[in-house]
Motif scaffolding. Structure first.
Motif, PDB file in Angstrom:
ATOM      1  N   GLY A   1      -4.260   2.927  -5.960  1.00 53.83           N
ATOM      2  CA  GLY A   1      -3.365   2.921  -7.114  1.00 53.83           C
ATOM      3  C   GLY A   1      -3.025   4.290  -7.658  1.00 53.83           C
ATOM      4  O   GLY A   1      -2.186   4.431  -8.538  1.00 53.83           O
ATOM      5  N   ASN A   2      -3.692   5.309  -7.136  1.00 56.63           N
ATOM      6  CA  ASN A   2      -3.398   6.653  -7.641  1.00 56.63           C
ATOM      7  C   ASN A   2      -2.678   7.460  -6.584  1.00 56.63           C
ATOM      8  O   ASN A   2      -3.030   7.413  -5.415  1.00 56.63           O
ATOM      9  CB  ASN A   2      -4.697   7.381  -8.013  1.00 56.63           C
ATOM     10  CG  ASN A   2      -5.416   6.667  -9.119  1.00 56.63           C
ATOM     11  OD1 ASN A   2      -4.783   6.135 -10.025  1.00 56.63           O
ATOM     12  ND2 ASN A   2      -6.729   6.620  -9.013  1.00 56.63           N
ATOM     13  N   LEU A   3      -1.680   8.205  -7.012  1.00 53.00           N
ATOM     14  CA  LEU A   3      -0.954   9.064  -6.081  1.00 53.00           C
ATOM     15  C   LEU A   3      -1.066  10.497  -6.585  1.00 53.00           C
ATOM     16  O   LEU A   3      -0.586  10.814  -7.673  1.00 53.00           O
ATOM     17  CB  LEU A   3       0.522   8.637  -6.013  1.00 53.00           C
ATOM     18  CG  LEU A   3       1.462   9.556  -5.262  1.00 53.00           C
ATOM     19  CD1 LEU A   3       1.014   9.726  -3.820  1.00 53.00           C
ATOM     20  CD2 LEU A   3       2.872   8.995  -5.291  1.00 53.00           C
TER      21      LEU A   3
ATOM     22  N   ASN B   1      14.118   0.679  -8.453  1.00 44.10           N
ATOM     23  CA  ASN B   1      13.162  -0.344  -8.859  1.00 44.10           C
ATOM     24  C   ASN B   1      12.793  -1.275  -7.717  1.00 44.10           C
ATOM     25  O   ASN B   1      11.821  -2.013  -7.784  1.00 44.10           O
ATOM     26  CB  ASN B   1      13.733  -1.157 -10.018  1.00 44.10           C
ATOM     27  CG  ASN B   1      13.536  -0.437 -11.322  1.00 44.10           C
ATOM     28  OD1 ASN B   1      13.275   0.761 -11.312  1.00 44.10           O
ATOM     29  ND2 ASN B   1      13.659  -1.135 -12.420  1.00 44.10           N
TER      30      ASN B   1
ATOM     31  N   LYS C   1       3.543  -3.338   3.436  1.00 42.46           N
ATOM     32  CA  LYS C   1       2.188  -2.918   3.073  1.00 42.46           C
ATOM     33  C   LYS C   1       2.183  -1.439   2.694  1.00 42.46           C
ATOM     34  O   LYS C   1       2.716  -0.612   3.430  1.00 42.46           O
ATOM     35  CB  LYS C   1       1.241  -3.134   4.273  1.00 42.46           C
ATOM     36  CG  LYS C   1       0.215  -4.225   4.002  1.00 42.46           C
ATOM     37  CD  LYS C   1      -0.645  -4.451   5.224  1.00 42.46           C
ATOM     38  CE  LYS C   1      -1.692  -3.359   5.364  1.00 42.46           C
ATOM     39  NZ  LYS C   1      -2.402  -3.503   6.649  1.00 42.46           N
ATOM     40  N   PRO C   2       1.617  -1.100   1.572  1.00 38.43           N
ATOM     41  CA  PRO C   2       1.629   0.316   1.204  1.00 38.43           C
ATOM     42  C   PRO C   2       0.709   1.116   2.120  1.00 38.43           C
ATOM     43  O   PRO C   2      -0.279   0.585   2.623  1.00 38.43           O
ATOM     44  CB  PRO C   2       1.100   0.310  -0.226  1.00 38.43           C
ATOM     45  CG  PRO C   2       0.365  -0.959  -0.374  1.00 38.43           C
ATOM     46  CD  PRO C   2       0.982  -1.930   0.554  1.00 38.43           C
TER      47      PRO C   2
ATOM     48  N   PRO D   1       8.744  -0.717  -3.624  1.00 32.43           N
ATOM     49  CA  PRO D   1       7.531  -1.412  -4.082  1.00 32.43           C
ATOM     50  C   PRO D   1       6.453  -0.493  -4.644  1.00 32.43           C
ATOM     51  O   PRO D   1       5.685  -0.917  -5.495  1.00 32.43           O
ATOM     52  CB  PRO D   1       7.048  -2.129  -2.821  1.00 32.43           C
ATOM     53  CG  PRO D   1       7.699  -1.407  -1.695  1.00 32.43           C
ATOM     54  CD  PRO D   1       8.972  -0.857  -2.190  1.00 32.43           C
ATOM     55  N   TRP D   2       6.331   0.723  -4.183  1.00 33.67           N
ATOM     56  CA  TRP D   2       5.369   1.656  -4.751  1.00 33.67           C
ATOM     57  C   TRP D   2       5.959   3.066  -4.683  1.00 33.67           C
ATOM     58  O   TRP D   2       6.861   3.313  -3.883  1.00 33.67           O
ATOM     59  CB  TRP D   2       4.033   1.598  -4.006  1.00 33.67           C
ATOM     60  CG  TRP D   2       4.185   1.825  -2.531  1.00 33.67           C
ATOM     61  CD1 TRP D   2       4.212   3.011  -1.886  1.00 33.67           C
ATOM     62  CD2 TRP D   2       4.376   0.823  -1.552  1.00 33.67           C
ATOM     63  NE1 TRP D   2       4.408   2.816  -0.551  1.00 33.67           N
ATOM     64  CE2 TRP D   2       4.510   1.478  -0.314  1.00 33.67           C
ATOM     65  CE3 TRP D   2       4.446  -0.576  -1.579  1.00 33.67           C
ATOM     66  CZ2 TRP D   2       4.724   0.804   0.876  1.00 33.67           C
ATOM     67  CZ3 TRP D   2       4.645  -1.240  -0.380  1.00 33.67           C
ATOM     68  CH2 TRP D   2       4.776  -0.557   0.828  1.00 33.67           C
ATOM     69  N   PRO D   3       5.480   3.976  -5.469  1.00 35.92           N
ATOM     70  CA  PRO D   3       6.097   5.314  -5.510  1.00 35.92           C
ATOM     71  C   PRO D   3       6.087   5.960  -4.129  1.00 35.92           C
ATOM     72  O   PRO D   3       5.053   5.970  -3.464  1.00 35.92           O
ATOM     73  CB  PRO D   3       5.207   6.088  -6.469  1.00 35.92           C
ATOM     74  CG  PRO D   3       4.503   5.070  -7.258  1.00 35.92           C
ATOM     75  CD  PRO D   3       4.334   3.882  -6.382  1.00 35.92           C
ATOM     76  N   GLN D   4       7.212   6.461  -3.736  1.00 38.59           N
ATOM     77  CA  GLN D   4       7.321   7.104  -2.434  1.00 38.59           C
ATOM     78  C   GLN D   4       7.870   8.511  -2.574  1.00 38.59           C
ATOM     79  O   GLN D   4       8.654   8.782  -3.473  1.00 38.59           O
ATOM     80  CB  GLN D   4       8.285   6.304  -1.545  1.00 38.59           C
ATOM     81  CG  GLN D   4       7.669   5.034  -1.011  1.00 38.59           C
ATOM     82  CD  GLN D   4       8.600   4.328  -0.068  1.00 38.59           C
ATOM     83  OE1 GLN D   4       9.752   4.714   0.082  1.00 38.59           O
ATOM     84  NE2 GLN D   4       8.097   3.286   0.555  1.00 38.59           N
TER      85      GLN D   4
ATOM     86  N   TYR E   1      -2.195   4.990  -0.998  1.00 38.09           N
ATOM     87  CA  TYR E   1      -1.789   4.444  -2.279  1.00 38.09           C
ATOM     88  C   TYR E   1      -2.672   3.297  -2.720  1.00 38.09           C
ATOM     89  O   TYR E   1      -2.526   2.770  -3.795  1.00 38.09           O
ATOM     90  CB  TYR E   1      -0.350   3.941  -2.225  1.00 38.09           C
ATOM     91  CG  TYR E   1       0.663   5.009  -1.980  1.00 38.09           C
ATOM     92  CD1 TYR E   1       0.684   6.152  -2.784  1.00 38.09           C
ATOM     93  CD2 TYR E   1       1.587   4.890  -0.977  1.00 38.09           C
ATOM     94  CE1 TYR E   1       1.615   7.137  -2.558  1.00 38.09           C
ATOM     95  CE2 TYR E   1       2.530   5.872  -0.749  1.00 38.09           C
ATOM     96  CZ  TYR E   1       2.532   7.002  -1.539  1.00 38.09           C
ATOM     97  OH  TYR E   1       3.446   7.962  -1.326  1.00 38.09           O
TER      98      TYR E   1
END
Lengths: 248, 266
Positions: A122-124, A240, A114-115, A243-246, A119
């Motif tokens: 959807g915006n970081l 890749n 889970k992000p 799962p989401w930008p970290q 996040y």
């Protein structure tokens, strides 16, 4: 005892000394706080200490992200719940947990499913960077040393040395010595457009470069169980799987 | 107009600094400039031997720097090449014999007296190098197509850039046959690593040894590829009538044989 082991030993020693002083440690991390709690101490002790310490932060914002580090969350689920409830009730902060062992990016199963809340829209937005960006050629005899990540827009010539606490990224030809993850960060990688180093080191691992002609693709070196391995960046697609930008 | 001081350096020893200094100096003097070649390799002088002037030394560069004599007294005029003067190094002194301030004064006198002064720098990056570079306005870095030489040249270029001198590169001792075979670094590879302006390419030439031993300037010898290359380099330094950089090429034996054979029939 090898040098690395000695170093590890020393670091451990230091930690235990520090933790003896207080059952709670508070550190700033990004825009929030990282709270480390000693799980062996009684809960009442922890909450009173937390309360005392956080009272001094009289300007603590509502919904300040707070990361609670109590080792493994599963093991100390009750403790986590008590502390996070206590924090939410008294200070109105946004509590998250953190495990002691750092996640390795190449291991997909370790990644959280889970992000984090920030996040979710959807915006970081990143306002601070933990990377040193340098332009120019690093020549023989020159040495670059940084505790953050290091990005070099240019070439690193043979005889030069670049060293970073995190990743080393060379947007050019890497022919000198590159050191990433100094002193103890196994997760660091070294990336170069033209990967022909004299030697690379990641944390305590050392690999000698081979006299090879340019491969014509971007390459990435990372630590695997068998030592340092160099992959073609586009083939391995290491990041890749995240799962989401970290933040690294 | 004030003259220019150009230091010729390399970091590594034995790459042809002294030969290049003597040859470029003679070639520049032949174009009509008043040129001094200054030997800064104090304690290990040999520019005088290469130029065949060792028997005429009375005063040396240390005497000028310590103001024991005038610059004119120490400069030895070359009898074969007009306008070419040698200021020899001292053989008995140590590299610590002079300090930076004295060298800066000396550099001013050189600029007043000569159009171009070429300073032959000792190998290494210690005191001798510092002393030579402090006097210089421009620099030429000599490099041979060897990995060790490229490494040292790279270091020296870094040191020169730190002193805000942008050096030019001269690649010496190219053996075209080996480059064609792929056994020697090509000048493209070297320029890629060192990334400074290329001044010229000089190929390996037996006549250099003859010239060094006899003291006859290389640029006065006929049919010397290296001599011609140094003429072009001097012209480029002068900034006049600049011919393009010629890459030494290896002519294949078979092709030459075939051509002479055809010529014989025809």
């Amino acid at each position: 005892m090898s040098q690395e082991e000695k170093l590890n030993f020393l670091v451990k020693d230091k930690k235990t000394i520090k933790e003896k002083k207080s059952v709670i440690r508070i550190k700033g991390s990004g825009s929030g706080l990282l709270i480390t709690a000693d799980t062996t101490a009684p809960v009442a002790n922890l909450t009173s200490e937390l309360g005392n310490r956080l009272k001094r932060f009289n300007k603590l914002d509502q919904n300040t992200p707070v990361t609670l580090d109590i080792g493994e969350k599963n093991k100390h689920g009750f403790l986590f719940k008590t502390l996070s409830d206590f924090l939410k009730k008294n200070f109105g902060v946004d509590v998250d947990s953190k495990s002691n062992s750092r996640q390795h990016l190449s291991k997909l199963e370790d990644l959280p499913t889970k992000p984090p809340k920030k996040y979710l829209d959807g915006n970081l937005n990143v306002y601070r960077t933990n990377a040193q960006l340098l332009a120019g050629r690093v020549r023989s005899g020159q040495k670059i040393n940084t505790r953050s990540h290091l990005i070099i827009l240019g070439d690193v010539n043979p005889g030069a040395e670049v060293s970073a606490g995190g990743d080393v990224i060379v947007l050019g030809s890497l022919r000198g010595t590159a050191l990433a993850g100094q002193q103890n960060n196994d997760n660091s990688v070294i990336i170069a457009f033209d990967f022909r180093p004299t030697q690379i080191q990641i944390a305590g691992h050392v690999a000698a470069g081979q006299n090879s002609s340019p491969s014509g693709c971007i390459e990435i070196a990372s630590v695997e169980p068998e030592g340092i391995v160099v992959y073609s960046y586009s083939e391995i697609n290491m990041f890749n799987k995240v799962p989401w930008p970290q933040m690294r | 107009m004030e003259g220019t001081n150009i230091v010729i350096t390399s970091g590594k020893g034995g790459v042809g600094k002294t030969t290049a200094t003597a040859s470029i100096g003679a070639a520049l003097a032949l174009t009509g400039k008043k040129v001094a070649v200054v030997d800064m390799d104090i304690g290990l002088r040999n520019l005088d031997v290469v130029m065949g002037l060792e028997n005429r030394i009375v005063f040396n560069v240390i005497d000028v720097i310590k103001k024991k004599c005038k610059l004119k007294q120490a400069s030895i005029r070359d009898r074969r090449v007009e306008n070419l003067y040698l200021i020899p190094a001292s053989q008995s002194d140590n590299k610590d014999a002079v300090n930076t301030q004295e060298i800066i004064e000396f550099a001013k006198i050189l600029r007043k007296e000569f159009d171009i002064s070429l300073i032959d720098c000792p190998a290494g990056i210690e005191k001798g190098f510092e002393n030579s570079v402090v006097a210089a306005d421009e620099a030429i870095v000599i490099c041979t197509p060897e990995v060790s030489s490229v490494r040292d040249a790279d270091r020296v270029i870094g040191l020169l850039l730190a002193r805000s001198i942008t050096p030019k590169l001269l690649i010496n001792r190219i053996i075209p046959k080996m480059v064609a075979r792929g056994d020697m670094l090509s000048h493209e590879d070297m320029v890629e690593v060192l990334s400074i302006e290329l001044l010229g390419l000089v190929e390996m030439d037996d006549k250099v040894v003859v010239s060094t031993n006899t003291g006859v300037p290389l640029v006065l010898q006929r049919n010397s590829n290296a001599g011609e290359a140094f003429h072009r380099i001097a012209a480029r330094l002068n900034g006049q009538n600049v011919p393009p950089i010629q890459v030494p090429r290896y002519r294949r034996g078979l092709f030459r044989k075939l051509r002479s054979f055809l010529g014989f029939i025809g």
